[in-house]
Design a protein around this motif. Structure first.
Motif, PDB file in Angstrom:
ATOM      1  N   UNK A  49       8.246   5.525   6.156  1.00 51.07           N
ATOM      2  CA  UNK A  49       7.816   6.910   6.039  1.00 51.07           C
ATOM      3  C   UNK A  49       8.857   7.658   5.211  1.00 51.07           C
ATOM      4  N   UNK A  50       8.427   8.204   4.088  1.00 54.74           N
ATOM      5  CA  UNK A  50       9.313   8.960   3.201  1.00 54.74           C
ATOM      6  C   UNK A  50       9.085  10.446   3.441  1.00 54.74           C
ATOM      7  N   UNK A  51      10.021  11.102   4.088  1.00 55.02           N
ATOM      8  CA  UNK A  51       9.914  12.523   4.393  1.00 55.02           C
ATOM      9  C   UNK A  51      10.297  13.341   3.164  1.00 55.02           C
ATOM     10  N   UNK A  52       9.350  14.112   2.648  1.00 59.17           N
ATOM     11  CA  UNK A  52       9.571  14.843   1.400  1.00 59.17           C
ATOM     12  C   UNK A  52       9.075  16.283   1.520  1.00 59.17           C
ATOM     13  N   UNK A  53       9.627  17.186   0.733  1.00 59.48           N
ATOM     14  CA  UNK A  53       9.186  18.577   0.735  1.00 59.48           C
ATOM     15  C   UNK A  53       7.963  18.759  -0.153  1.00 59.48           C
ATOM     16  N   UNK A  54       7.412  19.978  -0.216  1.00 63.86           N
ATOM     17  CA  UNK A  54       6.350  20.254  -1.180  1.00 63.86           C
ATOM     18  C   UNK A  54       6.877  20.114  -2.609  1.00 63.86           C
ATOM     19  N   UNK A  55       5.980  19.884  -3.549  1.00 66.28           N
ATOM     20  CA  UNK A  55       6.381  19.714  -4.950  1.00 66.28           C
ATOM     21  C   UNK A  55       7.123  20.919  -5.492  1.00 66.28           C
ATOM     22  N   UNK A  93       9.511  19.384   5.615  1.00 62.72           N
ATOM     23  CA  UNK A  93       8.503  18.323   5.724  1.00 62.72           C
ATOM     24  C   UNK A  93       7.344  18.709   6.634  1.00 62.72           C
ATOM     25  N   UNK A  94       7.419  19.874   7.278  1.00 59.25           N
ATOM     26  CA  UNK A  94       6.306  20.314   8.114  1.00 59.25           C
ATOM     27  C   UNK A  94       5.410  21.303   7.383  1.00 59.25           C
ATOM     28  N   UNK A  95       5.751  21.630   6.150  1.00 60.43           N
ATOM     29  CA  UNK A  95       4.863  22.469   5.340  1.00 60.43           C
ATOM     30  C   UNK A  95       3.537  21.732   5.126  1.00 60.43           C
ATOM     31  N   UNK A  96       2.452  22.499   5.059  1.00 62.03           N
ATOM     32  CA  UNK A  96       1.129  21.872   4.912  1.00 62.03           C
ATOM     33  C   UNK A  96       1.003  21.088   3.614  1.00 62.03           C
ATOM     34  N   UNK A  97       1.746  21.486   2.591  1.00 62.44           N
ATOM     35  CA  UNK A  97       1.680  20.778   1.313  1.00 62.44           C
ATOM     36  C   UNK A  97       2.870  19.849   1.100  1.00 62.44           C
ATOM     37  N   UNK A  98       3.452  19.381   2.187  1.00 59.96           N
ATOM     38  CA  UNK A  98       4.525  18.393   2.097  1.00 59.96           C
ATOM     39  C   UNK A  98       4.063  17.192   1.287  1.00 59.96           C
ATOM     40  N   UNK A  99       4.978  16.609   0.534  1.00 61.49           N
ATOM     41  CA  UNK A  99       4.665  15.479  -0.347  1.00 61.49           C
ATOM     42  C   UNK A  99       5.139  14.155   0.257  1.00 61.49           C
ATOM     43  N   UNK A 100       5.179  14.070   1.578  1.00 61.71           N
ATOM     44  CA  UNK A 100       5.634  12.853   2.253  1.00 61.71           C
ATOM     45  C   UNK A 100       4.667  11.701   1.999  1.00 61.71           C
ATOM     46  N   UNK A 101       5.211  10.478   2.034  1.00 55.80           N
ATOM     47  CA  UNK A 101       4.431   9.277   1.739  1.00 55.80           C
ATOM     48  C   UNK A 101       4.613   8.236   2.833  1.00 55.80           C
ATOM     49  N   UNK A 102       3.657   7.314   2.903  1.00 53.96           N
ATOM     50  CA  UNK A 102       3.762   6.155   3.771  1.00 53.96           C
ATOM     51  C   UNK A 102       3.581   4.916   2.905  1.00 53.96           C
ATOM     52  N   UNK A 118       0.862  -1.174   0.000  1.00 55.88           N
ATOM     53  CA  UNK A 118       0.000   0.000   0.000  1.00 55.88           C
ATOM     54  C   UNK A 118       0.897   1.221   0.000  1.00 55.88           C
ATOM     55  N   UNK A 119       0.633   2.156  -0.890  1.00 56.12           N
ATOM     56  CA  UNK A 119       1.365   3.415  -0.930  1.00 56.12           C
ATOM     57  C   UNK A 119       0.355   4.531  -0.715  1.00 56.12           C
ATOM     58  N   UNK A 120       0.553   5.305   0.350  1.00 56.36           N
ATOM     59  CA  UNK A 120      -0.398   6.333   0.745  1.00 56.36           C
ATOM     60  C   UNK A 120       0.293   7.677   0.876  1.00 56.36           C
ATOM     61  N   UNK A 121      -0.419   8.738   0.529  1.00 59.91           N
ATOM     62  CA  UNK A 121       0.081  10.076   0.807  1.00 59.91           C
ATOM     63  C   UNK A 121      -0.095  10.351   2.290  1.00 59.91           C
ATOM     64  N   UNK A 122       0.928  10.913   2.933  1.00 61.04           N
ATOM     65  CA  UNK A 122       0.889  11.150   4.378  1.00 61.04           C
ATOM     66  C   UNK A 122       0.147  12.444   4.692  1.00 61.04           C
TER      67      UNK A 122
END
Length: 373
Positions: free
Chosen positions: A309-315, A177-186, A115-119
């Motif tokens: 958990x993949x910690x990512x920035x906004x797009x 990664x704490x921006x509201x539009x962060x692109x992190x995934x689970x 399962x790949x989910x947007x966090x």
């Protein structure tokens, strides 16, 4: 929320333990985030592990195994135990959702389902209706609780890394990664035991034939009878936090005592988090940190369940070498790019491709890196 550097005794104390060498001559650094040596020592040790190996094992990390982690494991195990046609309601992955065998869009396969989910709570709620049809809000609550806990741990580690590297703003990484539009995934991976893998081949979306075998080279082969559960790759984001059950399979590519890259078996530890440096951290630090390459060998007679958990920035976040990482002797190695641009390149390539090479600055280019290879 990012925890300030003065908040807790746990965060103020640490030591690094280096276990005996693993088979192949390497060693997995272990950072104990509760040992009484002070935050300064902890930040230096995190920076050392990320610089020298790009990978470490975090223990005493403050995420209780009996809390959000156990509830998420129970929820996802129940999902993977469903009949194939029930699971397929949550797929096919595009790229989010339920997937099986096929990894990405370029022919990569593995011996797993996932399962790949947007966090993001709204994205989780949208997908939950096809994952837990009896009580979608229950699944959403479990996932969001876990994401908050592991995101906090990721922020703590990134802040410690910023301090250890001597950044002018030590919280620069965690702010991404704490921006509201962060692109992190689970991502939740389920590797069935060998004797049940054939059942996956009956799924409509799993028509790929044959078994992915390990390719020779890169310093090692899998254990006898091993199958590629998830092929060699680096993680594209900033940082990855992996937690798994007590089944072995994870391997990382690290230098041995002779400096030769060798596949090192990572001993299973269900109480720990395994932390990977990602491609974006390599670019931001101008190559000082290296995005570690890793893979999973599916050779166990018991199922392996792992959560990453993949910690990512906004797009829209722009990635370029930090000023502290650029000197006359170390000019920019990568041209500036956005995370969206990097993701586009990532989806066009095979899993094992070294994506950052596409953004490498030629030796004869100026320091602004306006052109890539």
């Amino acid at each position: 929320m990012v925890v300030p550097s003065t908040t807790s005794a746990r965060q103020e104390t640490a030591t690094m333990l280096l276990p005996p060498p693993c088979p192949g001559g390497g060693a997995i650094p272990t950072v104990d985030m509760s040992a009484p040596r002070g935050r300064g020592a902890l930040s230096r040790q995190v920076a050392r592990a990320c610089t020298e190996q790009g990978f470490f094992r975090a223990v005493n990390h403050g995420v209780p195994p009996a809390g959000p982690a156990a509830r998420l494991d129970a929820a996802t195990s129940a999902f993977f135990a469903l009949a194939a046609h029930d699971k397929q309601r949550a797929g096919p992955p595009s790229p989010l959702g339920y997937g099986c065998r096929s990894i990405g869009f370029n022919g990569d396969v593995g011996e797993l389902e996932y399962l790949l989910l947007h966090a993001n709570p709204a994205a989780v709620a949208h997908r939950a209706s096809s994952i837990d049809t009896n009580d979608p809000s229950r699944f959403s609550s479990v996932v969001n609780e876990y994401v908050e806990a592991v995101k906090q741990l990721a922020c703590d580690i990134l802040d410690l890394l910023g301090e250890g590297l001597g950044l002018e703003d030590p919280r620069l990484f965690s702010k991404l990664i704490t921006e509201t539009d962060s692109d992190s995934l689970l991502r939740i991976n389920h590797y069935p035991p060998s004797y049940t893998v054939h059942k996956l081949d009956h799924d409509d979306q799993c028509k790929l034939k044959g078994v992915a075998r390990t390719k020779a080279g890169s310093g090692g082969n899998p254990a006898a009878g091993g199958r590629i559960g998830f092929g060699e790759h680096s993680d594209p984001q900033l940082l990855s936090l992996l937690r798994a059950n007590d089944v072995d399979g994870l391997q990382v590519l690290l230098p041995d005592i002779n400096g030769k890259d060798t596949w090192i078996q990572v001993p299973a530890d269900s109480s720990a988090y395994f932390v990977n440096v990602g491609d974006l951290l390599q670019a931001l630090t101008n190559g000082r940190l290296v995005s570690v390459r890793h893979r999973v060998i599916a050779s166990a007679c018991r199922p392996r369940l792992s959560t990453i958990y993949f910690a990512a920035p906004p797009l829209h976040a722009r990635i370029s070498a930090l000023p502290e990482m650029v000197t006359a002797d170390s000019p920019p190695r990568y041209r500036s790019f956005t995370w969206a641009e990097y993701k586009t390149a990532m989806y066009s390539l095979r899993l094992s491709h070294s994506r950052l090479e596409l953004f490498h600055v030629d030796d004869d280019e100026s320091g602004n890196g306006s052109k890539g290879k």
